[in-house]
Design an enzyme around this catalytic site. Structure first.
Site, PDB file in Angstrom:
ATOM      1  N   GLU A 299       7.189  -0.218  -8.420  1.00  0.00           N
ATOM      2  CA  GLU A 299       7.080   1.226  -8.650  1.00  0.00           C
ATOM      3  C   GLU A 299       6.950   1.381 -10.158  1.00  0.00           C
ATOM      4  OE1 GLU A 299       6.868   3.810  -6.666  1.00  0.00           O
ATOM      5  OE2 GLU A 299       7.017   2.648  -4.816  1.00  0.00           O
TER       6      GLU A 299
ATOM      7  N   ASN B 102      -1.353   0.518 -20.313  1.00  0.00           N
ATOM      8  CA  ASN B 102      -2.734   0.215 -19.924  1.00  0.00           C
ATOM      9  C   ASN B 102      -3.489   1.485 -19.581  1.00  0.00           C
ATOM     10  OD1 ASN B 102      -2.952  -2.983 -18.260  1.00  0.00           O
ATOM     11  ND2 ASN B 102      -1.534  -2.404 -19.847  1.00  0.00           N
TER      12      ASN B 102
ATOM     13  N   TYR C 126      12.955   3.476 -14.627  1.00  0.00           N
ATOM     14  CA  TYR C 126      11.853   2.516 -14.473  1.00  0.00           C
ATOM     15  C   TYR C 126      12.071   1.293 -15.360  1.00  0.00           C
ATOM     16  CZ  TYR C 126       7.317   0.354 -15.526  1.00  0.00           C
ATOM     17  OH  TYR C 126       6.320  -0.556 -15.751  1.00  0.00           O
TER      18      TYR C 126
ATOM     19  N   LYS D 279      12.784  -2.694 -14.436  1.00  0.00           N
ATOM     20  CA  LYS D 279      11.914  -3.800 -14.853  1.00  0.00           C
ATOM     21  C   LYS D 279      12.721  -4.811 -15.681  1.00  0.00           C
ATOM     22  CE  LYS D 279       8.040  -4.366 -14.370  1.00  0.00           C
ATOM     23  NZ  LYS D 279       7.211  -4.992 -13.293  1.00  0.00           N
TER      24      LYS D 279
ATOM     25  N   LEU E 260       0.834  -1.210   0.000  1.00  0.00           N
ATOM     26  CA  LEU E 260       0.000   0.000   0.000  1.00  0.00           C
ATOM     27  C   LEU E 260       0.864   1.253   0.000  1.00  0.00           C
ATOM     28  CD1 LEU E 260      -2.970  -1.026   2.363  1.00  0.00           C
ATOM     29  CD2 LEU E 260      -2.888  -1.086  -0.151  1.00  0.00           C
TER      30      LEU E 260
ATOM     31  N   ASP F  27       9.855  18.644 -22.561  1.00  0.00           N
ATOM     32  CA  ASP F  27       9.800  17.199 -22.767  1.00  0.00           C
ATOM     33  C   ASP F  27      10.390  16.446 -21.576  1.00  0.00           C
ATOM     34  OD1 ASP F  27       9.147  14.928 -24.124  1.00  0.00           O
ATOM     35  OD2 ASP F  27      10.487  15.282 -25.829  1.00  0.00           O
TER      36      ASP F  27
ATOM     37  N   LEU G 141       2.901  -8.494  -9.613  1.00  0.00           N
ATOM     38  CA  LEU G 141       2.707  -7.179 -10.230  1.00  0.00           C
ATOM     39  C   LEU G 141       3.298  -6.039  -9.404  1.00  0.00           C
ATOM     40  CD1 LEU G 141      -0.333  -8.834 -10.613  1.00  0.00           C
ATOM     41  CD2 LEU G 141      -0.473  -7.016 -12.307  1.00  0.00           C
TER      42      LEU G 141
ATOM     43  N   THR H  29       6.745  -5.050 -18.655  1.00  0.00           N
ATOM     44  CA  THR H  29       6.326  -3.975 -19.561  1.00  0.00           C
ATOM     45  C   THR H  29       7.069  -4.058 -20.889  1.00  0.00           C
ATOM     46  OG1 THR H  29       6.574  -1.596 -19.870  1.00  0.00           O
ATOM     47  CG2 THR H  29       8.021  -2.570 -18.274  1.00  0.00           C
ATOM     48  N   ASP H  30       6.485  -3.475 -21.933  1.00  0.00           N
ATOM     49  CA  ASP H  30       7.188  -3.406 -23.218  1.00  0.00           C
ATOM     50  C   ASP H  30       8.318  -2.370 -23.176  1.00  0.00           C
ATOM     51  OD1 ASP H  30       5.655  -1.075 -23.177  1.00  0.00           O
ATOM     52  OD2 ASP H  30       4.769  -1.364 -25.161  1.00  0.00           O
ATOM     53  N   GLU H  31       8.357  -1.546 -22.114  1.00  0.00           N
ATOM     54  CA  GLU H  31       9.379  -0.491 -22.059  1.00  0.00           C
ATOM     55  C   GLU H  31      10.790  -1.068 -21.922  1.00  0.00           C
ATOM     56  OE1 GLU H  31       8.262   2.979 -19.774  1.00  0.00           O
ATOM     57  OE2 GLU H  31       6.145   2.486 -19.976  1.00  0.00           O
TER      58      GLU H  31
ATOM     59  N   ALA I 221      14.712   0.235 -16.874  1.00  0.00           N
ATOM     60  CA  ALA I 221      15.928  -0.518 -16.545  1.00  0.00           C
ATOM     61  C   ALA I 221      15.686  -1.424 -15.336  1.00  0.00           C
ATOM     62  CB  ALA I 221      17.082   0.442 -16.272  1.00  0.00           C
TER      63      ALA I 221
HETATM   64  P1  NAD Z   1       0.496   0.653  -9.797  1.00  0.00           P
HETATM   65  O1  NAD Z   1       1.577   1.642  -9.542  1.00  0.00           O
HETATM   66  O2  NAD Z   1      -0.893   1.133 -10.022  1.00  0.00           O
HETATM   67  O3  NAD Z   1       0.416  -0.388  -8.594  1.00  0.00           O
HETATM   68  C1  NAD Z   1       1.578  -0.970  -8.026  1.00  0.00           C
HETATM   69  C2  NAD Z   1       1.144  -1.693  -6.754  1.00  0.00           C
HETATM   70  O4  NAD Z   1       2.312  -2.296  -6.174  1.00  0.00           O
HETATM   71  C3  NAD Z   1       0.538  -0.760  -5.708  1.00  0.00           C
HETATM   72  O5  NAD Z   1      -0.631  -1.333  -5.167  1.00  0.00           O
HETATM   73  C4  NAD Z   1       1.641  -0.657  -4.645  1.00  0.00           C
HETATM   74  O6  NAD Z   1       1.131  -0.431  -3.345  1.00  0.00           O
HETATM   75  C5  NAD Z   1       2.303  -2.014  -4.778  1.00  0.00           C
HETATM   76  N1  NAD Z   1       3.711  -2.004  -4.306  1.00  0.00           N
HETATM   77  C6  NAD Z   1       4.676  -1.095  -4.637  1.00  0.00           C
HETATM   78  N2  NAD Z   1       5.810  -1.392  -3.983  1.00  0.00           N
HETATM   79  C7  NAD Z   1       5.567  -2.511  -3.257  1.00  0.00           C
HETATM   80  C8  NAD Z   1       6.358  -3.307  -2.381  1.00  0.00           C
HETATM   81  N3  NAD Z   1       7.653  -3.006  -2.122  1.00  0.00           N
HETATM   82  N4  NAD Z   1       5.806  -4.391  -1.808  1.00  0.00           N
HETATM   83  C9  NAD Z   1       4.496  -4.706  -2.047  1.00  0.00           C
HETATM   84  N5  NAD Z   1       3.696  -3.975  -2.838  1.00  0.00           N
HETATM   85  C10 NAD Z   1       4.229  -2.894  -3.445  1.00  0.00           C
HETATM   86  O7  NAD Z   1       1.024  -0.229 -11.024  1.00  0.00           O
HETATM   87  P2  NAD Z   1       0.231  -0.878 -12.245  1.00  0.00           P
HETATM   88  O8  NAD Z   1       0.088   0.140 -13.292  1.00  0.00           O
HETATM   89  O9  NAD Z   1      -0.955  -1.607 -11.717  1.00  0.00           O
HETATM   90  O10 NAD Z   1       1.315  -1.943 -12.743  1.00  0.00           O
HETATM   91  C11 NAD Z   1       1.357  -3.256 -12.193  1.00  0.00           C
HETATM   92  C12 NAD Z   1       2.478  -4.038 -12.865  1.00  0.00           C
HETATM   93  O11 NAD Z   1       2.276  -4.082 -14.274  1.00  0.00           O
HETATM   94  C13 NAD Z   1       3.871  -3.416 -12.655  1.00  0.00           C
HETATM   95  O12 NAD Z   1       4.788  -4.459 -12.431  1.00  0.00           O
HETATM   96  C14 NAD Z   1       4.159  -2.697 -13.967  1.00  0.00           C
HETATM   97  O13 NAD Z   1       5.531  -2.641 -14.228  1.00  0.00           O
HETATM   98  C15 NAD Z   1       3.427  -3.601 -14.952  1.00  0.00           C
HETATM   99  N6  NAD Z   1       2.938  -2.910 -16.172  1.00  0.00           N
HETATM  100  C16 NAD Z   1       2.192  -1.762 -16.085  1.00  0.00           C
HETATM  101  C17 NAD Z   1       1.711  -1.155 -17.238  1.00  0.00           C
HETATM  102  C18 NAD Z   1       0.865   0.085 -17.193  1.00  0.00           C
HETATM  103  O14 NAD Z   1       0.573   0.672 -18.243  1.00  0.00           O
HETATM  104  N7  NAD Z   1       0.399   0.531 -16.034  1.00  0.00           N
HETATM  105  C19 NAD Z   1       2.003  -1.729 -18.485  1.00  0.00           C
HETATM  106  C20 NAD Z   1       2.753  -2.910 -18.543  1.00  0.00           C
HETATM  107  C21 NAD Z   1       3.208  -3.496 -17.368  1.00  0.00           C
HETATM  108  P1  TYD Z   2       2.682   7.663 -18.863  1.00  0.00           P
HETATM  109  O1  TYD Z   2       1.215   7.519 -18.612  1.00  0.00           O
HETATM  110  O2  TYD Z   2       3.545   8.255 -17.790  1.00  0.00           O
HETATM  111  O3  TYD Z   2       3.218   6.217 -19.323  1.00  0.00           O
HETATM  112  P2  TYD Z   2       4.683   5.772 -19.909  1.00  0.00           P
HETATM  113  O4  TYD Z   2       5.634   6.888 -19.739  1.00  0.00           O
HETATM  114  O5  TYD Z   2       5.001   4.588 -19.051  1.00  0.00           O
HETATM  115  O6  TYD Z   2       4.450   5.420 -21.343  1.00  0.00           O
HETATM  116  O7  TYD Z   2       2.877   8.545 -20.177  1.00  0.00           O
HETATM  117  C1  TYD Z   2       2.315   8.165 -21.418  1.00  0.00           C
HETATM  118  C2  TYD Z   2       2.804   9.152 -22.452  1.00  0.00           C
HETATM  119  O8  TYD Z   2       2.253  10.437 -22.156  1.00  0.00           O
HETATM  120  C3  TYD Z   2       4.319   9.336 -22.459  1.00  0.00           C
HETATM  121  O9  TYD Z   2       4.753   9.517 -23.807  1.00  0.00           O
HETATM  122  C4  TYD Z   2       4.526  10.620 -21.672  1.00  0.00           C
HETATM  123  C5  TYD Z   2       3.272  11.422 -21.974  1.00  0.00           C
HETATM  124  N1  TYD Z   2       2.811  12.332 -20.902  1.00  0.00           N
HETATM  125  C6  TYD Z   2       2.544  13.674 -21.193  1.00  0.00           C
HETATM  126  O10 TYD Z   2       2.702  14.149 -22.351  1.00  0.00           O
HETATM  127  N2  TYD Z   2       2.093  14.469 -20.184  1.00  0.00           N
HETATM  128  C7  TYD Z   2       1.915  14.004 -18.906  1.00  0.00           C
HETATM  129  O11 TYD Z   2       1.538  14.806 -18.006  1.00  0.00           O
HETATM  130  C8  TYD Z   2       2.186  12.633 -18.627  1.00  0.00           C
HETATM  131  C9  TYD Z   2       2.007  12.070 -17.239  1.00  0.00           C
HETATM  132  C10 TYD Z   2       2.619  11.825 -19.668  1.00  0.00           C
END
Ligand code: NAD
Ligand code: TYD
Length: 355
Positions: A84, A189, A159, A163, A35, A290, A81, A134-136, A161
Site C-alpha cells: 500500500e 517516482n 506509510y 515501509k 490487484l 496541509d 514491490l 522508499t526514501d520516506e 513507518a
Molecule cells: P502502487 O500502489 O502503484 O502499486 C502497488 C501494487 O501492489 C498494486 O499493483 C497492488 O495491487 C499490489 N498489492 C497491494 N497489496 C498487495 C497484497 N497484499 N498482495 C499482493 N499485491 C498487492 O505502488 P508503486 O508506486 O508502484 O510502488 C511500488 C513499490 O515501490 C512500493 O513498495 C513502494 O513503497 C515503493 N516506492 C514507491 C515510490 C513512488 O514514488 N511511487 C517511491 C519509492 C518506493
Molecule cells: P504524493 O504524490 O502523495 O507523494 P508522497 O507524499 O509520497 O511524497 O505527494 C507528493 C507531494 O505533493 C507531497 O508533498 C504532498 C503533495 N500533494 C499536494 O500538495 N496535493 C495533492 O493533492 C497531493 C496528492 C499531494
C-alpha cells in the site's frame, strides 16, 4: 532460463519493471499481485500477453498460495514491490498498510526462506530477495543535506513507518538466517500509468477536467523526482549486480517544490492542450489544508549506485515530465477505465476472488 518473482507487478513501478524485464532479458517473470484498486493489468501493455510473463492473482499475506508458487516455479530471485503506497490513505486508514507492508513482507520472507533452504549451495548463493523501499523511511530533511545509505531511520507517516518496519524485517532475515537480500530506497517516482491519486497525475487530470489543483499548505514542500523507467533500470541493475546484504539509495537529483511541479504541469498543458478560453491552467491552483505531519523535504544522494554500479538517470525533470503529460493526453482510455471503475468490473468478471 531464470525465473523471477515480481510482487506488485500490476502497480505503477512494478508494471514498468515487468515491461522492461520482458523486453530486455530472457527471464520468465511471475507477476504476483492481489490487484487492489492500485493494480491494473492494462498497465502491463504488451508484456501482459508475452509468453515469458505469467500472472498470479495472489495476496502476499497468503502463505500457502505463495508456497505453491515457489514450489511450482522455483525462482532464482524475488523483487518485492507489492505494498500500500499512498500517504494520504495511510493517514485515513493505516490498517491495510500494517497488513500488507509489514505482515505481507514477513509472510513473503518466510515463504522465500523456506524455499531458499531447499536449494543447493550454488543456487542459494545466487538467490536474491530484493526489497523495494522508499526514501520516506529516513524522515524529513531541513533545507540542507541528503539521505544516504547510512542515514538513520526516522519515519513519520503510517506509510513510511510500515515501509521502515518491512526494511528492518528484510535486513533481519539476512543477518539472522543468511537470506541474500538487497534493499533499495528510492525517491518520488512519476511517469506513465501512475494511479491518479498521486500528485503529478492528479494535477494533470484535474487540470484537463477544469477542476481545482489542490496544493497542500503553501506548496513549498520539496520532493526529489525520478522518472519511473529510470527507477526500473536501477532495480534491474541492483538485482543483477548489487552486493548481497547491501542498500542502495536511488534518486534523480531533481528537487522541486510542489508549487514548481504544478506550475511546470500547467505550462506544459498550456502548450500541448491550450484551453478554449485562452486562460492558463494555472488559474486552477488552489491552496488547501496541509497534510497532517507533512514531511518538508526529501532528497537523495545517489552517488553509491552511480559509483558502484554505473547507474544514472536518463531523463531530466523537464524531459520526463513532458513525456508523462503527453502520455496522459494520449492514453485517455487507460485513465477512463481507472476513473470509472470499468477496469475493476472487468477484473471481478474475469478473475473473481480466484487466486
Ligand atoms: P502502487 O500502489 O502503484 O502499486 C502497488 C501494487 O501492489 C498494486 O499493483 C497492488 O495491487 C499490489 N498489492 C497491494 N497489496 C498487495 C497484497 N497484499 N498482495 C499482493 N499485491 C498487492 O505502488 P508503486 O508506486 O508502484 O510502488 C511500488 C513499490 O515501490 C512500493 O513498495 C513502494 O513503497 C515503493 N516506492 C514507491 C515510490 C513512488 O514514488 N511511487 C517511491 C519509492 C518506493
Ligand atoms: P504524493 O504524490 O502523495 O507523494 P508522497 O507524499 O509520497 O511524497 O505527494 C507528493 C507531494 O505533493 C507531497 O508533498 C504532498 C503533495 N500533494 C499536494 O500538495 N496535493 C495533492 O493533492 C497531493 C496528492 C499531494
Amino acid at each position: 532460463m531464470h525465473t523471477i518473482f515480481i510482487t506488485g507487478g500490476a502497480g505503477f513501478i512494478g508494471s514498468a519493471l515487468v515491461r522492461l524485464l520482458v523486453q530486455e532479458t530472457d527471464w520468465r517473470i511471475v507477476n504476483i499481485d492481489k490487484l487492489t484498486y492500485a493494480g491494473n493489468l492494462e498497465s502491463l501493455a504488451e508484456a501482459r500477453t508475452h509468453p515469458r510473463h505469467c500472472f498470479a492473482r495472489v495476496d502476499i499475506c497468503d502463505r500457502p498460495a505463495l508456497e505453491r508458487l515457489f514450489t511450482e516455479f522455483r525462482p532464482s530471485g524475488v523483487i518485492h514491490l507489492a505494498a500500500e503506497t499512498h500517504v494520504d490513505r495511510s493517514i485515513l486508514g493505516p490498517a491495510e498498510f500494517i497488513k500488507t507492508n509489514i505482515e505481507g513482507t514477513y509472510v513473503l520472507l518466510e515463504a522465500a526462506l523456506d524455499y531458499w533452504r531447499t536449494l543447493d549451495d550454488s543456487a542459494r548463493r545466487d538467490f536474491r530477495f530484493h526489497h523495494v523501499s522508499t526514501d520516506e523511511v529516513f524522515g524529513s530533511l531541513g533545507p540542507q543535506g541528503f539521505f544516504t545509505e547510512t542515514t538513520a531511520y526516522d519515519p513519520r507517516s503510517p506509510y513510511s513507518a510500515s515501509k521502515a518496519a518491512s526494511d528492518h524485517l528484510v535486513r533481519a532475515w539476512h543477518h539472522t538466517y543468511g537470506l541474500p537480500i538487497l534493499i533499495t530506497n528510492c525517491s518520488n517516482n512519476y511517469g506513465p500509468y501512475q494511479f491518479p491519486e498521486k500528485l503529478i497525475p492528479l494535477m494533470i487530470l484535474n487540470a484537463l477536467a477544469d477542476k481545482p489543483l489542490p496544493i497542500y499548505g503553501r506548496g513549498d514542500n520539496v520532493r526529489d523526482w525520478l522518472y519511473v523507467e529510470d527507477h526500473a533500470r536501477a532495480l534491474k541493475l541492483v538485482f543483477e549486480r548489487g552486493q548481497p546484504g547491501a542498500t542502495y539509495c536511488i534518486g534523480g537529483h531533481n528537487e522541486k517544490t510542489n508549487l514548481e511541479v504544478v506550475d511546470a504541469i500547467c505550462a506544459l498543458l498550456d502548450r500541448l492542450r491550450p484551453r478554449a478560453d485562452g486562460r492558463s491552467h494555472a488559474h486552477l491552483k488552489t491552496f488547501v489544508a496541509d497534510r497532517p505531519g507533512h514531511d518538508k523535504r526529501y532528497a537523495i544522494d545517489a552517488s553509491k549506485i552511480r559509483r558502484e554500479l554505473g547507474w544514472q538517470p536518463l531523463e531530466t525533470f523537464a524531459t520526463g515530465l513532458e513525456k508523462t503529460v503527453r502520455w496522459y493526453l494520449d492514453n485517455a482510455q487507460w485513465v477512463e477505465h481507472v476513473q470509472t471503475g470499468e477496469y475493476r468490473q472487468w477484473i471481478e468478471k474475469n478473475y473473481g476472488s480466484r487466486s
